[in-house]
Design a protein around this motif. Structure first.
Motif, PDB file in Angstrom:
ATOM      1  N   PHE A  55      -3.113   9.208  -6.666  1.00 31.44           N
ATOM      2  CA  PHE A  55      -2.994   7.836  -7.169  1.00 31.44           C
ATOM      3  C   PHE A  55      -3.245   7.789  -8.677  1.00 31.44           C
ATOM      4  O   PHE A  55      -2.558   7.059  -9.400  1.00 31.44           O
ATOM      5  CB  PHE A  55      -3.977   6.912  -6.457  1.00 31.44           C
ATOM      6  CG  PHE A  55      -3.773   5.457  -6.758  1.00 31.44           C
ATOM      7  CD1 PHE A  55      -2.945   4.677  -5.960  1.00 31.44           C
ATOM      8  CD2 PHE A  55      -4.384   4.846  -7.853  1.00 31.44           C
ATOM      9  CE1 PHE A  55      -2.738   3.338  -6.237  1.00 31.44           C
ATOM     10  CE2 PHE A  55      -4.181   3.514  -8.144  1.00 31.44           C
ATOM     11  CZ  PHE A  55      -3.356   2.759  -7.328  1.00 31.44           C
ATOM     12  N   PHE A  97       9.086   3.350  -4.280  1.00 31.39           N
ATOM     13  CA  PHE A  97       7.639   3.583  -4.284  1.00 31.39           C
ATOM     14  C   PHE A  97       7.314   5.037  -3.947  1.00 31.39           C
ATOM     15  O   PHE A  97       7.915   5.631  -3.045  1.00 31.39           O
ATOM     16  CB  PHE A  97       6.955   2.676  -3.255  1.00 31.39           C
ATOM     17  CG  PHE A  97       6.977   1.224  -3.625  1.00 31.39           C
ATOM     18  CD1 PHE A  97       5.909   0.629  -4.263  1.00 31.39           C
ATOM     19  CD2 PHE A  97       8.094   0.442  -3.337  1.00 31.39           C
ATOM     20  CE1 PHE A  97       5.934  -0.704  -4.612  1.00 31.39           C
ATOM     21  CE2 PHE A  97       8.134  -0.897  -3.676  1.00 31.39           C
ATOM     22  CZ  PHE A  97       7.055  -1.473  -4.324  1.00 31.39           C
ATOM     23  N   VAL A 151       3.269   2.339  -6.039  1.00 31.29           N
ATOM     24  CA  VAL A 151       2.702   3.144  -4.959  1.00 31.29           C
ATOM     25  C   VAL A 151       2.725   2.378  -3.647  1.00 31.29           C
ATOM     26  O   VAL A 151       2.421   1.177  -3.606  1.00 31.29           O
ATOM     27  CB  VAL A 151       1.258   3.572  -5.290  1.00 31.29           C
ATOM     28  CG1 VAL A 151       0.650   4.373  -4.140  1.00 31.29           C
ATOM     29  CG2 VAL A 151       1.224   4.392  -6.569  1.00 31.29           C
ATOM     30  N   SER A 152       3.053   3.086  -2.577  1.00 32.07           N
ATOM     31  CA  SER A 152       2.999   2.546  -1.223  1.00 32.07           C
ATOM     32  C   SER A 152       1.892   3.262  -0.464  1.00 32.07           C
ATOM     33  O   SER A 152       1.856   4.502  -0.426  1.00 32.07           O
ATOM     34  CB  SER A 152       4.345   2.744  -0.521  1.00 32.07           C
ATOM     35  OG  SER A 152       4.241   2.468   0.858  1.00 32.07           O
ATOM     36  N   ILE A 159      -3.522  -4.485 -11.349  1.00 30.93           N
ATOM     37  CA  ILE A 159      -2.877  -3.960 -10.149  1.00 30.93           C
ATOM     38  C   ILE A 159      -2.560  -5.140  -9.250  1.00 30.93           C
ATOM     39  O   ILE A 159      -3.442  -5.932  -8.928  1.00 30.93           O
ATOM     40  CB  ILE A 159      -3.793  -2.970  -9.407  1.00 30.93           C
ATOM     41  CG1 ILE A 159      -4.083  -1.745 -10.261  1.00 30.93           C
ATOM     42  CG2 ILE A 159      -3.151  -2.547  -8.085  1.00 30.93           C
ATOM     43  CD1 ILE A 159      -5.090  -0.782  -9.627  1.00 30.93           C
ATOM     44  N   LEU A 204      -8.037   1.206  -2.643  1.00 28.82           N
ATOM     45  CA  LEU A 204      -7.459   0.592  -3.833  1.00 28.82           C
ATOM     46  C   LEU A 204      -8.536  -0.094  -4.667  1.00 28.82           C
ATOM     47  O   LEU A 204      -8.488  -0.058  -5.907  1.00 28.82           O
ATOM     48  CB  LEU A 204      -6.371  -0.410  -3.429  1.00 28.82           C
ATOM     49  CG  LEU A 204      -5.423  -0.851  -4.543  1.00 28.82           C
ATOM     50  CD1 LEU A 204      -4.795   0.342  -5.244  1.00 28.82           C
ATOM     51  CD2 LEU A 204      -4.342  -1.766  -3.989  1.00 28.82           C
ATOM     52  N   SER A 263       1.197  -2.052   0.821  1.00 26.97           N
ATOM     53  CA  SER A 263       0.648  -1.322   1.962  1.00 26.97           C
ATOM     54  C   SER A 263       1.254  -1.868   3.240  1.00 26.97           C
ATOM     55  O   SER A 263       1.669  -3.027   3.311  1.00 26.97           O
ATOM     56  CB  SER A 263      -0.875  -1.435   2.014  1.00 26.97           C
ATOM     57  OG  SER A 263      -1.272  -2.717   2.471  1.00 26.97           O
ATOM     58  N   TYR A 306      -1.508  -6.034  -5.571  1.00 29.45           N
ATOM     59  CA  TYR A 306      -1.524  -5.385  -4.265  1.00 29.45           C
ATOM     60  C   TYR A 306      -0.910  -6.308  -3.225  1.00 29.45           C
ATOM     61  O   TYR A 306      -1.482  -7.348  -2.898  1.00 29.45           O
ATOM     62  CB  TYR A 306      -2.972  -5.046  -3.905  1.00 29.45           C
ATOM     63  CG  TYR A 306      -3.187  -4.437  -2.543  1.00 29.45           C
ATOM     64  CD1 TYR A 306      -2.298  -3.525  -2.008  1.00 29.45           C
ATOM     65  CD2 TYR A 306      -4.322  -4.759  -1.804  1.00 29.45           C
ATOM     66  CE1 TYR A 306      -2.516  -2.958  -0.770  1.00 29.45           C
ATOM     67  CE2 TYR A 306      -4.551  -4.194  -0.570  1.00 29.45           C
ATOM     68  CZ  TYR A 306      -3.649  -3.290  -0.047  1.00 29.45           C
ATOM     69  OH  TYR A 306      -3.872  -2.728   1.181  1.00 29.45           O
ATOM     70  N   VAL A 310       1.441  -2.155  -6.133  1.00 29.82           N
ATOM     71  CA  VAL A 310       1.046  -1.374  -4.959  1.00 29.82           C
ATOM     72  C   VAL A 310       1.328  -2.196  -3.709  1.00 29.82           C
ATOM     73  O   VAL A 310       1.035  -3.398  -3.675  1.00 29.82           O
ATOM     74  CB  VAL A 310      -0.450  -0.989  -5.011  1.00 29.82           C
ATOM     75  CG1 VAL A 310      -0.834  -0.173  -3.767  1.00 29.82           C
ATOM     76  CG2 VAL A 310      -0.761  -0.200  -6.274  1.00 29.82           C
ATOM     77  N   TYR A 362      -0.627   6.299 -11.319  1.00 27.95           N
ATOM     78  CA  TYR A 362      -0.973   5.216 -12.244  1.00 27.95           C
ATOM     79  C   TYR A 362      -0.645   5.617 -13.684  1.00 27.95           C
ATOM     80  O   TYR A 362      -0.081   4.816 -14.441  1.00 27.95           O
ATOM     81  CB  TYR A 362      -2.460   4.870 -12.115  1.00 27.95           C
ATOM     82  CG  TYR A 362      -2.939   3.913 -13.178  1.00 27.95           C
ATOM     83  CD1 TYR A 362      -2.602   2.567 -13.137  1.00 27.95           C
ATOM     84  CD2 TYR A 362      -3.713   4.368 -14.249  1.00 27.95           C
ATOM     85  CE1 TYR A 362      -3.028   1.688 -14.116  1.00 27.95           C
ATOM     86  CE2 TYR A 362      -4.146   3.495 -15.233  1.00 27.95           C
ATOM     87  CZ  TYR A 362      -3.800   2.165 -15.165  1.00 27.95           C
ATOM     88  OH  TYR A 362      -4.217   1.302 -16.150  1.00 27.95           O
TER      89      TYR A 362
END
Length: 322
Positions: free
Chosen positions: A74, A223, A84-85, A156, A98, A203, A158, A201, A78
């Motif tokens: 990560f 991602f 990112v996934s 970030i 995270l 998820s 999310y 990011v 970054y």
């Protein structure tokens, strides 16, 4: 009367730089006044409560035990500004990871790195993410959504459980998740270029996916993906002990129970107990609840409503806590 941001070469409104709201950020007024929640007229409170970006920064180090090389991966993503996934089952530590990375990267850079979380759902609209015009008194004021606020402030953003959001809503993140790093604000007729520190990011839990709830290929392939799973028993015991404040022996027994339940193979149990549920059981025991009763509440009843599955897990609890 509209308080519109003029279109600038960068697509940014200078008045709104550096201010992030839990749900919205205003384009008008002095940043210091906005941070205090006033409008600058004798300290009169603003009708819209705004939250400065620093309020989204962890005040202390979040507890996190690395399982593999996820921290290093990560960090590299970054620094390369790659979206990112995070993929993995529920309660395995994706959100805590995270939070930990937000705190860690902020310390490494010597400047807090805010984390703005959006809980995705099927009614989430594009306006919920990017912003909308609202009436404040007799004026029409633009309010940034959480995604726009993160893009401007360098945070970030999310998007938790992203597959729950409508696909037509998710399309708007595409320009942010490739080399362009821009966010179109169609209602304002401008483009917002992402702050250099901004990172997107998402998820989701692959186990819950179906034909109706899956990422479009055009979204998925934007991602870099980090896979999460439940930690091995020794690591999970450390997590349970650290989170619940219980002794190591109890933490090891609960971690063993979690491993046994995940390998149960009952057809009615879609997913085994999460690390989160094991921590809940440990906290109940720490408050004086008898271990079997604590597991009945935090595990047996929480995992399934199927009586066959419940009895199978109950038998495992009896094996671990005779």
């Amino acid at each position: 009367m509209r308080h519109d941001a003029p279109f600038t070469g960068s697509g940014r409104n200078p008045k709104s730089e550096g201010v992030v709201s839990a749900a919205a950020t205003s384009d008008s007024g002095d940043p210091e006044d906005r941070r205090k929640g006033t409008n600058g007229e004798g300290g009169k409170e603003d009708p819209v409560r705004e939250v400065a970006y620093h309020e989204h920064v962890p005040t202390e180090e979040p507890f996190y035990v690395p399982v593999g090389d996820e921290v290093e991966i990560f960090r590299a993503a970054y620094r390369a500004r790659l979206p990112v996934s995070l993929k993995g089952p529920t309660g395995c530590g994706k959100t805590r990871f995270l939070e930990y990375m937000s705190w860690t990267l902020g310390r490494e850079e010597g400047e807090p790195l805010p984390l703005i979380t959006v809980a995705c759902h099927e009614d989430l609209t594009a306006s919920d993410l990017v912003g909308r015009y609202i009436l404040v008194g007799e004026e029409t004021v633009w309010m940034d959504g959480p995604l726009t606020a993160a893009v401007k402030a360098g945070a970030i953003c999310y998007l938790d459980e992203v597959v729950e959001a409508r696909k037509d809503t998710l399309v708007l993140i595409h320009p942010l998740a490739d080399h362009r790093r821009i966010l179109p604000l169609e209602k304002k007729g401008c483009l917002v270029r992402a702050h250099p520190r901004f990172l997107l990011v998402i998820s989701y839990n692959p186990g819950y996916q179906s034909m109706l709830k899956d990422l479009k290929i055009s979204t998925r392939q934007r991602f870099a993906a980090i896979d999460f799973t439940y930690p091995p028993p020794a690591v999970e015991a450390r997590i349970i002990a650290g989170e619940a404040g219980v002794d190591e022996d109890l933490a090891r027994e609960l971690a063993r129970l979690g491993e046994l339940a995940r390998n149960l193979g009952e057809p009615g149990m879609e997913e085994g107990p999460s690390t989160r549920l094991l921590i809940y059981a440990a906290r109940l025991i720490g408050q004086g609840v008898e271990p079997r009763r604590a597991c009945e509440t935090a595990l047996v009843s929480a995992l399934s409503d199927d009586p066959v599955v419940q009895q199978a897990v109950r038998d495992l609890v009896a094996t671990v806590f005779p």
